[in-house]
Every structure is written in C-alpha cells, then in structure tokens.
Write an enzyme that holds these catalytic residues in place. Structure first.
Site, PDB file in Angstrom:
ATOM      1  CD  GLU A 172      -2.985  -0.859  -0.061  1.00  0.00           C
ATOM      2  OE1 GLU A 172      -2.999   0.236  -0.657  1.00  0.00           O
ATOM      3  OE2 GLU A 172      -3.699  -1.817  -0.409  1.00  0.00           O
TER       4      GLU A 172
ATOM      5  CE1 TYR B 269      -6.849   2.992  -0.709  1.00  0.00           C
ATOM      6  CE2 TYR B 269      -4.481   3.068  -0.337  1.00  0.00           C
ATOM      7  CZ  TYR B 269      -5.598   2.432  -0.852  1.00  0.00           C
ATOM      8  OH  TYR B 269      -5.465   1.253  -1.493  1.00  0.00           O
TER       9      TYR B 269
ATOM     10  CG  ASP C 216      -8.535   4.218  -4.562  1.00  0.00           C
ATOM     11  OD1 ASP C 216      -9.777   4.183  -4.678  1.00  0.00           O
ATOM     12  OD2 ASP C 216      -7.771   3.653  -5.350  1.00  0.00           O
TER      13      ASP C 216
ATOM     14  CB  CYS D 241     -15.372   3.417 -13.489  1.00  0.00           C
ATOM     15  SG  CYS D 241     -16.396   4.896 -13.377  1.00  0.00           S
TER      16      CYS D 241
ATOM     17  CB  CYS E 154     -19.749   3.053 -20.205  1.00  0.00           C
ATOM     18  SG  CYS E 154     -19.162   4.523 -19.314  1.00  0.00           S
TER      19      CYS E 154
ATOM     20  CB  CYS F  56     -19.661  -0.646 -16.670  1.00  0.00           C
ATOM     21  SG  CYS F  56     -19.950  -0.329 -14.915  1.00  0.00           S
TER      22      CYS F  56
ATOM     23  CB  CYS G 261     -24.054   3.983 -14.062  1.00  0.00           C
ATOM     24  SG  CYS G 261     -22.835   5.317 -14.022  1.00  0.00           S
TER      25      CYS G 261
END
Length: 294
Positions: free
Chosen positions: A35, A118, A136, A191, A198, A201, A206
DNA sequence: ATCCGGCTAA
DNA sequence: TTAGCTGGAT
C-alpha cells in the site's frame, strides 16, 4: 441509488487482477508495504519491487535492522522516496512497540508514519478483512459517477466519500471487504478517468449514464508539472547517491543540474531537511544512514 | 500532456 | 485546505 454488490462482486471474481499482494497467505506487513508503494504509483511499477521486499524484509523487525540507505537503494526509482523513509520508521515502531505486528484498528494505523486516511483503511480491510470504507482516487471517481451522476469527484475532501461508501458496503463483513477491493478495481480497469469502458461495466445502474454522461462542470484539476521542478532535481540528486557505493563529492551532485545553481542548492537543502541524505564530517554527501550498521 | 490504489507540513 | 513531493508509460 446503490452500487449493486451482486453484480460488482461477480465481475470482480472473473475479471479482477491476480495481483501478488492479493494472494492468500500474504501477511498484513506485506500488504502494508504494498500500500505504501502503491501511493501515487502504478501497479506495474510496484509489483517487481514488492516481490523483492517481501523476501528481503518479511517482517517489520527485519527492515528495522536495515539502514535507511539500504531501504532507499532498494526503493530504486519508485519515486517519492520519503515514503521509503517513513516505511522504514514505521517498521521500527512496529518492531519496538507492537510486537512486530501490524495493528488492526484504523485509529492506531493512522498514528503510524506514512499511513494516512486511505492506507489505514486499506490495511484494515485488505489485511484483516474488516468492514471499513476505503476511499482512494478510483473509488471517489466511481462514487461520483455511479452514485451522484457526476463525471468527476467535486470537493477534494474525502469525508463525504467515506460516508457514501460506508452506506454502500454490504453488512456481511467478509463480503464488505471484497466489495471495497472490487470498487477500487472497477475504477482502475473500467471506470477510468479517461475513456471509461462503460460498455464493459458490470453495474446494472449508473447515475452518470442515466444523466447522459454529462461533462465535468466546475474548476479543472490543477496539472502537476514535473519537468523543471525541484522534484526533478531532487530525483537526479537522489539517483547519484543511490548509484554510488558511498559518500560523494559535492561536484558529483552539481553536474546533474548545472543550469540553475539556486534551484540545485534549494533541492539539495530540501533533501537534507527531509532526512533523505546527510553530509559527512568531511563535507561529502551520502544517503541517510549510509554509515550506520545494517 | 495526463495519469498513477496519497501523505505530510504549514 | 493546499502545495509539494518522483518517475515512467501512454
């Protein structure tokens, strides 16, 4: 309008990336290392370095036993080397104050060097499987679009986003943890900021699509320059010291930025202030902790 | 040019 | 709340 968990998790099962830090058996410390490396740094650049680090420093005390210079050299060209310094300090705190283990609660994680809003929640979620909102840049974008119908997040504060994601998380705890990972993955793979896919997706609903994919309204994001900035100079100076086996003359540093001596001096001074480099008694320059035993 | 699984100091 | 911090890939 919620972000459908069934559809999102189903997609994550089939299309989520097989990233090394997501494999079973990876420790909390190793996830914490990933991370820190992933802060502002793409996955493809982190993966090979992370593989080396989990072998070299499998537990915090192992890293704490190494010098700052060793850690900074192993960090290589990942960028933002202050992260490496803070991770080294973090390893020392974990080894000395937390029994060589990573704490589970967000509050304690937040108190550790280099761990912010985060990363604390990412570790709590991805290392310990807790039900904690993880926000994030990807999650903020997905929430802005799918939930609020905006092309981009509005205010830079994540407080609202944390509350939004808290509402979205499934009640079932392990399911909530996977949901967080899946939400980030959706932002990373589908995204995306530019040219979102899209058509691929998995979400059945949405708000942004239903609004006709309106363009971003409001102030444009500030562009972050790099060429010609102090950051570029710092990077060049650090590179010289990483590649050298020991302290170097001032002249060795001066040659990497010969044009603007004022800027060069400022960059060098800031590296000293940040504790990334040090000056020996004889006036030579070296990576921090170059002389200490490791 | 623009984007990366942000944090810290002020 | 904002500016500053690295470097590579597209």
């Amino acid at each position: 309008m919620p972000i459908d968990a069934e559809a999102l998790l189903g997609w994550f099962d089939t299309d989520g990336r097989d990233l090394p830090w997501r494999r079973p058996g990876v420790s909390a410390w190793q996830i914490l290392m990933s991370e820190i490396m992933l802060q502002q740094t793409p996955v493809v650049r982190v993966a090979p370095i992370w593989e080396q680090w989990v072998r070299r420093w499998p537990v915090p005390s192992a890293m704490a036993a190494s010098s700052q210079a060793e850690v900074l050299r192993a960090w290589g060209k990942l960028g933002y080397p202050r992260r490496a310094l803070r991770l080294h300090e973090c390893s020392r705190v974990l080894a000395e104050e937390y029994g060589d283990e990573v704490p589970r609660d967000v509050e304690t994680l937040l108190s550790l060097p280099g761990i912010g809003a985060y990363t604390a929640r990412a570790v709590a979620t991805f290392a310990y499987g807790q039900r904690v909102p993880v926000v994030d840049t990807n999650v903020r974008r997905v929430v802005a679009r799918a939930l609020h119908g905006n092309a981009e997040p509005g205010n830079p504060s994540t407080t609202r986003d944390l509350a939004d994601v808290e509402q979205l998380l499934p009640e079932n705890v392990p399911r909530a943890a996977r949901y967080s990972a899946a939400l980030m993955e959706l932002g990373a793979l589908i995204c995306t900021a530019k040219n979102p896919a899209c058509l691929l997706c998995p979400l059945p609903e949405c708000a942004w699509i239903e609004a006709g994919r309106p363009a971003h309204t409001g102030p444009a994001k500030k562009v972050q320059k790099f060429a010609g900035t102090d950051r570029q100079v710092r990077g060049k100076l650090m590179s010289v010291l990483r590649e050298s086996t020991g302290p170097v003359e001032r002249a060795q540093l001066d040659i990497v930025w010969p044009t603007d001596t004022t800027q060069r001096d400022r960059a060098l001074d800031s590296l000293l202030t940040d504790g990334l480099i040090e000056q020996t008694e004889s006036g030579l320059f070296a990576l921090a902790g170059e002389g200490s035993d490791g």
